[in-house]
Design a protein around this motif. Sequence first.
Motif, PDB file in Angstrom:
ATOM      1  N   LEU A  33       0.955  -1.304   0.091  1.00  6.80           N
ATOM      2  CA  LEU A  33      -0.102   0.041  -0.010  1.00  6.80           C
ATOM      3  C   LEU A  33       0.927   1.428  -0.122  1.00  6.80           C
ATOM      4  O   LEU A  33       0.515   2.204  -0.905  1.00  6.80           O
ATOM      5  CB  LEU A  33      -0.927   0.121   1.237  1.00  6.80           C
ATOM      6  CG  LEU A  33      -1.965  -1.186   1.209  1.00  6.80           C
ATOM      7  CD1 LEU A  33      -2.808  -0.906   2.554  1.00  6.80           C
ATOM      8  CD2 LEU A  33      -2.893  -1.067   0.087  1.00  6.80           C
ATOM      9  N   GLY A  34       2.180   1.300   0.791  1.00  9.92           N
ATOM     10  CA  GLY A  34       2.958   2.312   0.793  1.00  9.92           C
ATOM     11  C   GLY A  34       3.680   2.602  -0.619  1.00  9.92           C
ATOM     12  O   GLY A  34       3.857   3.680  -1.112  1.00  9.92           O
ATOM     13  N   THR A  35       3.717   1.669  -1.489  1.00  8.14           N
ATOM     14  CA  THR A  35       4.208   1.604  -2.828  1.00  8.14           C
ATOM     15  C   THR A  35       2.942   2.695  -3.673  1.00  8.14           C
ATOM     16  O   THR A  35       3.379   3.568  -4.360  1.00  8.14           O
ATOM     17  CB  THR A  35       4.577   0.437  -3.515  1.00  8.14           C
ATOM     18  OG1 THR A  35       5.605  -0.192  -2.616  1.00  8.14           O
ATOM     19  CG2 THR A  35       5.044   0.638  -4.873  1.00  8.14           C
ATOM     20  N   ILE A  36       1.759   1.953  -3.535  1.00  4.13           N
ATOM     21  CA  ILE A  36       0.885   2.780  -4.383  1.00  4.13           C
ATOM     22  C   ILE A  36       0.881   4.248  -3.951  1.00  4.13           C
ATOM     23  O   ILE A  36       0.781   5.124  -4.734  1.00  4.13           O
ATOM     24  CB  ILE A  36      -0.472   2.087  -4.168  1.00  4.13           C
ATOM     25  CG1 ILE A  36      -0.547   0.565  -4.539  1.00  4.13           C
ATOM     26  CG2 ILE A  36      -1.743   2.761  -4.531  1.00  4.13           C
ATOM     27  CD1 ILE A  36      -1.987  -0.085  -4.251  1.00  4.13           C
ATOM     28  N   LEU A  37       0.672   4.506  -2.574  1.00  2.47           N
ATOM     29  CA  LEU A  37       0.605   5.991  -2.354  1.00  2.47           C
ATOM     30  C   LEU A  37       1.836   6.531  -2.557  1.00  2.47           C
ATOM     31  O   LEU A  37       1.873   7.853  -2.988  1.00  2.47           O
ATOM     32  CB  LEU A  37       0.572   5.928  -0.594  1.00  2.47           C
ATOM     33  CG  LEU A  37       0.364   7.234   0.297  1.00  2.47           C
ATOM     34  CD1 LEU A  37      -1.023   7.815  -0.492  1.00  2.47           C
ATOM     35  CD2 LEU A  37       0.159   7.043   1.523  1.00  2.47           C
ATOM     36  N   GLY A  38       3.140   5.872  -2.377  1.00  9.77           N
ATOM     37  CA  GLY A  38       4.552   6.663  -2.722  1.00  9.77           C
ATOM     38  C   GLY A  38       4.482   6.965  -4.064  1.00  9.77           C
ATOM     39  O   GLY A  38       4.912   7.859  -4.597  1.00  9.77           O
ATOM     40  N   GLY A  57       6.710  17.601  -0.663  1.00 16.10           N
ATOM     41  CA  GLY A  57       7.887  17.834  -0.188  1.00 16.10           C
ATOM     42  C   GLY A  57       7.535  17.839   1.278  1.00 16.10           C
ATOM     43  O   GLY A  57       8.516  17.372   1.981  1.00 16.10           O
ATOM     44  N   ILE A  58       6.800  18.724   1.845  1.00 18.13           N
ATOM     45  CA  ILE A  58       6.804  18.650   3.374  1.00 18.13           C
ATOM     46  C   ILE A  58       6.108  17.298   4.131  1.00 18.13           C
ATOM     47  O   ILE A  58       6.795  16.884   5.007  1.00 18.13           O
ATOM     48  CB  ILE A  58       5.575  19.804   3.565  1.00 18.13           C
ATOM     49  CG1 ILE A  58       6.180  21.155   3.147  1.00 18.13           C
ATOM     50  CG2 ILE A  58       5.093  19.705   4.983  1.00 18.13           C
ATOM     51  CD1 ILE A  58       5.043  22.167   3.327  1.00 18.13           C
ATOM     52  N   TYR A  59       5.322  16.719   3.293  1.00 12.84           N
ATOM     53  CA  TYR A  59       4.809  15.402   3.787  1.00 12.84           C
ATOM     54  C   TYR A  59       6.209  14.259   3.871  1.00 12.84           C
ATOM     55  O   TYR A  59       6.352  13.725   4.861  1.00 12.84           O
ATOM     56  CB  TYR A  59       3.909  14.763   2.752  1.00 12.84           C
ATOM     57  CG  TYR A  59       3.549  13.510   2.950  1.00 12.84           C
ATOM     58  CD1 TYR A  59       2.350  13.194   3.768  1.00 12.84           C
ATOM     59  CD2 TYR A  59       4.202  12.231   2.450  1.00 12.84           C
ATOM     60  CE1 TYR A  59       1.928  11.689   3.730  1.00 12.84           C
ATOM     61  CE2 TYR A  59       3.694  10.998   2.463  1.00 12.84           C
ATOM     62  CZ  TYR A  59       2.465  10.680   3.307  1.00 12.84           C
ATOM     63  OH  TYR A  59       2.185   9.504   3.193  1.00 12.84           O
ATOM     64  N   ILE A  60       6.846  14.392   3.039  1.00 15.08           N
ATOM     65  CA  ILE A  60       8.125  13.419   2.960  1.00 15.08           C
ATOM     66  C   ILE A  60       9.112  14.070   4.060  1.00 15.08           C
ATOM     67  O   ILE A  60       9.551  13.230   4.929  1.00 15.08           O
ATOM     68  CB  ILE A  60       8.809  13.596   1.460  1.00 15.08           C
ATOM     69  CG1 ILE A  60       8.066  12.750   0.524  1.00 15.08           C
ATOM     70  CG2 ILE A  60      10.226  12.737   1.646  1.00 15.08           C
ATOM     71  CD1 ILE A  60       8.591  12.913  -0.852  1.00 15.08           C
ATOM     72  N   ALA A  95      -0.310   3.887   9.921  1.00 17.37           N
ATOM     73  CA  ALA A  95       0.963   4.649  10.404  1.00 17.37           C
ATOM     74  C   ALA A  95       2.065   3.980   9.572  1.00 17.37           C
ATOM     75  O   ALA A  95       2.825   4.666   9.143  1.00 17.37           O
ATOM     76  CB  ALA A  95       1.216   4.510  11.882  1.00 17.37           C
ATOM     77  N   LEU A  96       2.057   2.336   9.456  1.00 22.63           N
ATOM     78  CA  LEU A  96       3.120   1.734   8.787  1.00 22.63           C
ATOM     79  C   LEU A  96       3.123   2.153   7.093  1.00 22.63           C
ATOM     80  O   LEU A  96       4.036   2.314   6.462  1.00 22.63           O
ATOM     81  CB  LEU A  96       2.897   0.379   8.952  1.00 22.63           C
ATOM     82  CG  LEU A  96       3.407  -0.143  10.453  1.00 22.63           C
ATOM     83  CD1 LEU A  96       3.010  -1.884  10.548  1.00 22.63           C
ATOM     84  CD2 LEU A  96       4.911   0.184  10.975  1.00 22.63           C
ATOM     85  N   VAL A  97       1.899   2.326   6.724  1.00 24.62           N
ATOM     86  CA  VAL A  97       1.855   2.659   5.444  1.00 24.62           C
ATOM     87  C   VAL A  97       2.227   4.034   5.036  1.00 24.62           C
ATOM     88  O   VAL A  97       2.898   4.241   4.035  1.00 24.62           O
ATOM     89  CB  VAL A  97       0.069   2.452   4.857  1.00 24.62           C
ATOM     90  CG1 VAL A  97       0.115   2.939   3.550  1.00 24.62           C
ATOM     91  CG2 VAL A  97      -0.218   1.013   4.965  1.00 24.62           C
ATOM     92  N   ILE A  98       1.999   5.031   5.825  1.00 22.43           N
ATOM     93  CA  ILE A  98       2.187   6.111   5.716  1.00 22.43           C
ATOM     94  C   ILE A  98       3.585   6.461   5.815  1.00 22.43           C
ATOM     95  O   ILE A  98       4.388   7.155   5.011  1.00 22.43           O
ATOM     96  CB  ILE A  98       1.358   7.327   6.430  1.00 22.43           C
ATOM     97  CG1 ILE A  98       0.117   7.115   6.066  1.00 22.43           C
ATOM     98  CG2 ILE A  98       2.125   8.500   6.691  1.00 22.43           C
ATOM     99  CD1 ILE A  98      -0.977   8.189   7.011  1.00 22.43           C
ATOM    100  N   ILE A 104       9.197   5.309   0.373  1.00 20.94           N
ATOM    101  CA  ILE A 104       9.200   4.770  -1.016  1.00 20.94           C
ATOM    102  C   ILE A 104       9.053   5.912  -2.407  1.00 20.94           C
ATOM    103  O   ILE A 104       9.620   5.624  -3.413  1.00 20.94           O
ATOM    104  CB  ILE A 104       7.872   3.687  -1.376  1.00 20.94           C
ATOM    105  CG1 ILE A 104       8.286   2.432  -0.376  1.00 20.94           C
ATOM    106  CG2 ILE A 104       7.832   3.211  -2.685  1.00 20.94           C
ATOM    107  CD1 ILE A 104       7.202   1.505  -0.183  1.00 20.94           C
ATOM    108  N   ALA A 105       8.313   7.133  -1.911  1.00 19.51           N
ATOM    109  CA  ALA A 105       8.166   8.135  -3.029  1.00 19.51           C
ATOM    110  C   ALA A 105       9.584   8.353  -2.900  1.00 19.51           C
ATOM    111  O   ALA A 105       9.823   8.914  -4.228  1.00 19.51           O
ATOM    112  CB  ALA A 105       7.494   9.015  -2.328  1.00 19.51           C
ATOM    113  N   GLU A 106      10.513   8.535  -2.494  1.00 19.03           N
ATOM    114  CA  GLU A 106      11.959   9.086  -2.602  1.00 19.03           C
ATOM    115  C   GLU A 106      12.826   8.168  -3.176  1.00 19.03           C
ATOM    116  O   GLU A 106      13.438   8.265  -4.270  1.00 19.03           O
ATOM    117  CB  GLU A 106      12.684   9.386  -1.208  1.00 19.03           C
ATOM    118  CG  GLU A 106      12.155  10.643  -0.739  1.00 19.03           C
ATOM    119  CD  GLU A 106      12.682  11.971  -1.595  1.00 19.03           C
ATOM    120  OE1 GLU A 106      11.459  12.225  -2.375  1.00 19.03           O
ATOM    121  OE2 GLU A 106      13.619  12.437  -1.348  1.00 19.03           O
TER     122      GLU A 106
END
Lengths: 220, 250
Positions: A33-38, A57-60, A95-98, A104-106
């Motif tokens: 799920l983190g990949t999809i959001l990422g 950027g702020i989120y990351i 929390a883990l997904v976020i 993963i976004a990076e």
Amino acid sequence: MIQNIILILQKYGLIFAQGLWNTVWLSLVSVLLGTILGVLIALGKMSGVKALCKVTGIYIEIIRGTPMLLQLYFFWLALPSLIPDIPDIVCILIALVINASAYIAEIIRAGIQAVDAGQTEAALSLGMDRRNVMTKIIFPQAVKNILPAIGNEVIVMIKNTSLASTFFIGELMTAYKKVQSSTFLALEPLTISGILYLFLTITLSRATHHLEVRLKANER
Amino acid sequence: MSADNKEVVISVKNLRKSFGSLPVLCGVDLDIHQGEVVTVLGPSGCGKSTMLRCMNLLETPDSGDVVFRGTKINLPKADVTQARRRIGMVFQHFNVFPHLTVLENVTVAPVTNKMMSREQAEEKAVQLLQRVGLADKINEYPTKLSGGQKQRLAIVRALALEPDVILFDEPTSALDPEMVVEVLDVIKELACSGMTIVVVTHEMGFAREVSDRVVFMYGGRIVEEGTPEEVFDHTKNERAKDFFRKVIRV
């Protein structure tokens, strides 16, 4: 000690098996799920739209700049005030997904930017539109950088889920705590959990390495 | 091969471009006519590659016009993608696609641009690959090719779209010396077949042999232009004289 370990495994084997299973699914689901959001966050950050770049950027920055344990606490405390009967496990999973999504976004952004700029120029010079440049030329090359790094992220996540034992959600560290409190033995169940973690991480890092070699087979 | 009375394919007018505070192009005017072979020479940093890259808008000029077939293409609402389909480009570092086979490298653009069916594109690609001696490499990946073969592949990739003009940006500068000839031969053959060509190069012999017109740039400006004889043998420009003295060893 070895005798005690064998005795513990005979009596509490099921608890460790459940712990192993919970650790595995929690890590895999949060990375998936983190990949999809990422992907969405990475696209936002690379979109060139100023507001979107800023927000992502702020989120990351926030997620990568605060401890995972703090994030677990935050969602575990904050989410029930929004949704009263939300189960603990769901708070933890969110929390883990976020957390995973920011890293993963990076990974995705770095993987895409690692593709030589000449590839984009060549594709543009052939009159391909932005979308096709990305889907046909850049992304297929970036995947070779991204997939092994996501494999590593799963390994990191397997270790990080141990922090969720603070909330007793039944993964490998919770298994240790349960057995410890029933047997008053600490070192033995800790060793068992440790060996199981090692089994997971070593298997996965082998698999990741194998994947990396296969993906690079066409290149030098 | 006087080109003056032929149609202008692409032209730049009063082109200006700076990178930060560094001016690279300081007002460049150049018309490229149908079927003409124009060589752009000059010392490194004189702006010749930047000018070439402005012609298909890989660089955006700060001011001035880029006009393709009578239409200004450096406007926000202009269809740059369409124009690029008719302006081929060959790069110094080849920029072939490493994840695609030789054949796919050639067909990917015409097929995804929906300019040809896959069958048409493949037929055309095979023809062109034969013409440059790569017929036996069709199913190889580019990692298996030498530099010269990669550059010939890049030329075929540009040709597959049947462009009106091809821009060559130092096509032999990254090649080992023994591979320069095979690439220059392909460009010469293209020149003879009537293709409109703009080439930035340091190959003086090649420039003299195939060019209809030679353009010499210095400090972001065109300071000399004419036929190869006029420019190489009879230039009055001190910068050009100095440059040729240094690069042409007799």
